[in-house]
Every structure is written in structure tokens, then in C-alpha cells.
Design an enzyme around this catalytic site. Sequence first.
Site, mmCIF file in Angstrom:
data_model
loop_
_atom_site.group_PDB
_atom_site.id
_atom_site.type_symbol
_atom_site.label_atom_id
_atom_site.label_comp_id
_atom_site.label_asym_id
_atom_site.label_seq_id
_atom_site.Cartn_x
_atom_site.Cartn_y
_atom_site.Cartn_z
ATOM 1 N N GLY A 1 0.071 -2.209 8.848
ATOM 2 C CA GLY A 1 1.249 -1.343 8.783
ATOM 3 C C GLY A 1 2.156 -1.593 9.965
ATOM 4 N NE ARG A 2 0.465 2.611 13.193
ATOM 5 C CZ ARG A 2 -0.405 3.560 13.544
ATOM 6 N NH1 ARG A 2 -0.033 4.538 14.362
ATOM 7 N NH2 ARG A 2 -1.631 3.550 13.091
ATOM 8 C CG ASP B 1 -11.221 18.438 -4.891
ATOM 9 O OD1 ASP B 1 -12.132 19.248 -5.185
ATOM 10 O OD2 ASP B 1 -10.046 18.788 -4.711
ATOM 11 C CB ILE B 2 -15.683 19.194 -7.070
ATOM 12 C CG1 ILE B 2 -14.508 19.513 -7.995
ATOM 13 C CG2 ILE B 2 -15.904 20.282 -6.041
ATOM 14 C CD1 ILE B 2 -14.766 20.726 -8.889
ATOM 15 N N PRO B 3 -16.530 16.232 -7.935
ATOM 16 C CG PRO B 3 -18.747 15.468 -8.112
ATOM 17 C CD PRO B 3 -17.926 16.609 -7.566
ATOM 18 C CG ASP C 1 -5.220 4.237 1.421
ATOM 19 O OD1 ASP C 1 -6.357 4.568 1.030
ATOM 20 O OD2 ASP C 1 -4.919 4.102 2.619
ATOM 21 C CE LYS D 1 -2.474 1.778 3.634
ATOM 22 N NZ LYS D 1 -2.566 3.244 3.577
ATOM 23 C CE LYS E 1 -7.683 6.212 4.081
ATOM 24 N NZ LYS E 1 -6.248 5.929 4.150
ATOM 25 C CB THR F 1 -11.191 17.777 -8.763
ATOM 26 O OG1 THR F 1 -11.537 19.100 -9.169
ATOM 27 C CG2 THR F 1 -9.757 17.745 -8.301
ATOM 28 C CB THR G 1 -9.948 1.705 11.248
ATOM 29 O OG1 THR G 1 -8.778 2.124 10.539
ATOM 30 C CG2 THR G 1 -10.680 0.693 10.431
#
Length: 255
Positions: free
Chosen positions: A217-218, A72-74, A67, A38, A69, A76, A123
Site C-alpha cells: 500500500g503506502r 462473525d458467527i458462521p 479484503d 485490493k 476480513k 453470518t 502484520t
Amino acid sequence: MTDPLSPKDRIIFALDLPTLDEAVRYVDLLSGHVGVFKVGLELFCACGPAVVHAVNERTKGAGVFLDLKFHDIPATVRGAIRSASTLKARFITVHCDEGRGLLKAAVEGGGSGTKVLGVTVLTSLSGEDFIDAGIDASRFPEPADLVLHRARLARLAGCAGVVCSGLEVGMVRKEFGPAFLTVTPGIRGAGEAKGDQKRTVTPYEAVYNGADYIVVGRPIRNAPDPVKAADSIAGEIERALEDRGERDITGCGKT
Ligand code: C5P
């Protein structure tokens, strides 16, 4: 139905690192022990598309989960995902909280081979954070209620699946079935420090509850032996899949 994903294929290792050198070190170390790498905001802001190319080149067949995420506006987001799709990532993420218009634009921007996933509720949030976030607690008393609402929007918009915690993944799986992908972050071993995560489950619980993939991750990165940590998680996943298969005889799970 035979499941094509092996236990290790289901581990998405989060390269939450500040440099290309460090990312490459973990990619070389963990290739063959996890299925997907990721690339998130920290690494992408530091290295740009070069890191996606580097991961794709150094691993034979392990995918990239980009990832970023988007939110923004559609128009963009459609353009951003169109550009990002050329990087040959296997998955790309967009926030669900702006509703169906944004999610549809994201799906329209996705190229063939890149699956768009909707991030339902981070999460790192619990119900207590909903007031700050301006979420109507009378309509969504629990994170699970909001996750399901947003998963429905993602599904209607044509997303390939969603990101949700292991506490909600069973519910999502039950409503949408096995063709709608579920990716679960917030993974912690029993008694392990949660850090900023709130809605956590163990690798076993996430997969037993129905997750297709888990994001870790960690717990791997900070382990004394990251390869051993990844292998041990794959072992937990294997047990969960076996137990899930038995439970599915009663009709509640995926395979
Ligand atoms: O270190 P840890 O295992 O907590 O990392 C979790 C990873 O999953 C982070 O890279 C974070 O960005 C990502 N993630 C998350 N919650 C979501 C979506 C992604 O923690 N809902």
C-alpha cells in the site's frame, strides 16, 4: 514447473483510499504495473460494491482482492461471503482466530472463482501484543507458532490459502506446499518507515521466502512516482524468483 505468474502479477496494490475518484485514479495509473487491486474496509465502506465493479471494468484482467476480513458467527459470515462472491472478486478474506467452524462456513459461502483466504496474524502485531489479544504465550511463544496453527485450521477448513507475514511464509510454504496460496502484507523497503506495521520484510525477502503474492500500500501510494515504485518492486520480485528457483534445486521452495 513453469510459473504462470509474472513478477508484476504478484503485486497486490492496496487501494486504502477514501473515495471512488481517488481509487480510480490509482487504478488507471497502476494498471499494467500491478496484478491485483485490493479493496479494503476504508474504500468498501465509502463506496460499496460499486468500487469492485469499477476496478473490474477499468482493468483488463487485473483481479480484485476484497479484503473485508470477515469475523462473525458462521451463519453470518457464510451469508456475507455468499453475497460478496457475486461481485467477482478473485480473493476474499476471513479471520482465522475463531477457528475451523467459521472458516468452513466462509469456504461454503465462497462462489466459484472467488478464493477464500484466512488471515492468520495481522502484520501489525508482534509477540508483545499477544497479552492484550488474550493469546496464551506459553502455547504460542512467537507469532510464527500462532500463524502455523491458524494456517493448519485454514487448510483443514478448505481455504485456498492464507495471509501471513514474510517472516512466516517460508514455514507455511514448507508445510503445505505450492498449491496452498500465500499472500504477504507488511512489505517495506530497507530503511523505509514501518508505520503501524511490525512484522515487515522487503519485497525480495517475501518472495524469496515463498510468497505467491505481496500486498503493498503506502510504499507505492506515497512514493513520488508510484509507477516507478511498482516497477522497482517487480524487479525485486523477479530477482527473488530467480534466486528462489536456484535454491529450490535443494528442495526448500515453491517452483
Ligand atoms: O500500507 P501498507 O503496505 O502497510 O498496507 C498493507 C495493507 O495490507 C493494508 O491494506 C492492510 O489492511 C493489509 N493487511 C495487513 N496485514 C494483514 C492483512 C492485510 O497489513 N495481515
